[in-house]
Design a protein around this motif. Structure first.
Motif, PDB file in Angstrom:
ATOM      1  N   HIS A 115       0.845  -1.198   0.000  1.00  0.00           N
ATOM      2  CA  HIS A 115       0.000   0.000   0.000  1.00  0.00           C
ATOM      3  C   HIS A 115       0.886   1.257   0.000  1.00  0.00           C
ATOM      4  N   ASN A 116       1.869   1.248   0.895  1.00  0.00           N
ATOM      5  CA  ASN A 116       2.766   2.404   0.971  1.00  0.00           C
ATOM      6  C   ASN A 116       3.527   2.594  -0.348  1.00  0.00           C
ATOM      7  N   VAL A 120       3.269   5.826  -2.774  1.00  0.00           N
ATOM      8  CA  VAL A 120       4.440   6.580  -3.243  1.00  0.00           C
ATOM      9  C   VAL A 120       4.418   6.642  -4.765  1.00  0.00           C
ATOM     10  N   ALA A 121       4.090   5.514  -5.410  1.00  0.00           N
ATOM     11  CA  ALA A 121       4.048   5.481  -6.873  1.00  0.00           C
ATOM     12  C   ALA A 121       2.963   6.392  -7.405  1.00  0.00           C
ATOM     13  N   VAL A 122       1.792   6.376  -6.765  1.00  0.00           N
ATOM     14  CA  VAL A 122       0.682   7.242  -7.184  1.00  0.00           C
ATOM     15  C   VAL A 122       1.094   8.694  -7.004  1.00  0.00           C
ATOM     16  N   ALA A 123       1.732   9.018  -5.896  1.00  0.00           N
ATOM     17  CA  ALA A 123       2.172  10.402  -5.651  1.00  0.00           C
ATOM     18  C   ALA A 123       3.190  10.811  -6.708  1.00  0.00           C
ATOM     19  N   SER A 126       1.423  11.370  -9.923  1.00  0.00           N
ATOM     20  CA  SER A 126       0.659  12.624  -9.887  1.00  0.00           C
ATOM     21  C   SER A 126       1.585  13.810 -10.084  1.00  0.00           C
ATOM     22  N   ILE A 127       2.744  13.784  -9.444  1.00  0.00           N
ATOM     23  CA  ILE A 127       3.713  14.884  -9.581  1.00  0.00           C
ATOM     24  C   ILE A 127       4.195  14.951 -11.023  1.00  0.00           C
ATOM     25  N   ALA A 128       4.519  13.791 -11.592  1.00  0.00           N
ATOM     26  CA  ALA A 128       5.009  13.767 -12.984  1.00  0.00           C
ATOM     27  C   ALA A 128       3.926  14.235 -13.933  1.00  0.00           C
ATOM     28  N   LEU A 129       2.688  13.853 -13.695  1.00  0.00           N
ATOM     29  CA  LEU A 129       1.589  14.270 -14.509  1.00  0.00           C
ATOM     30  C   LEU A 129       1.400  15.777 -14.408  1.00  0.00           C
TER      31      LEU A 129
END
Length: 137
Positions: A115-116, A120-123, A126-129
């Protein structure tokens, strides 16, 4: 003379009555003796029968007691065996429960790590997007 004749006649009559009474009493005595002998024979036979029945009953009770002792011994052995089985089962259940708790803790830890990592991957995505969107505009 008449008195003597009357007395003699009465004496003969009384003697006859006494003899007759004696015969009747002797016959009654003999009949009573026969009944008493038959009664004693019946009592002896009844005593013999009751004694035989008593001995059979005592033997049956002794057999019953021996059977009960065997059953009690079997029950004690069965109880002991079942208690040992119960203790072994309790121990096995405790070991399985401990293993399950350990596996659940490991799985929880692994899922939290996943989950963590996903967070981190989703964050990061999102930052890269966001950066891509800013650059594109």
């Amino acid at each position: 003379n008449r008195t003597q004749a009357a007395l003699a006649s009465a004496g003969e009559s009384l003697g006859g009555s006494i003899a007759s009474t004696k015969r009747d009493l002797l016959a009654e005595h003999n009949a009573t003796q026969a009944v008493t002998a038959a009664f004693r024979a019946d009592l002896a036979m009844t005593r013999s029968y009751l004694l035989a029945e008593h001995n059979v009953t005592r033997a049956a009770v002794a057999d019953g007691n021996a059977f009960n002792a065997g059953v009690n011994e079997d029950l004690a052995t069965t109880k002991s065996d079942l208690l040992a089985e119960h203790a072994a089962t309790q121990s096995a259940v405790a070991a399985v429960n401990a293993a399950l708790v350990s596996d659940l803790a490991t799985t929880k830890s692994d899922l939290l790590a996943e989950h963590n990592t996903t967070q981190v991957a989703v964050a990061a995505s999102s930052i890269a997007l966001g950066e891509n969107l800013t650059t594109a505009s």
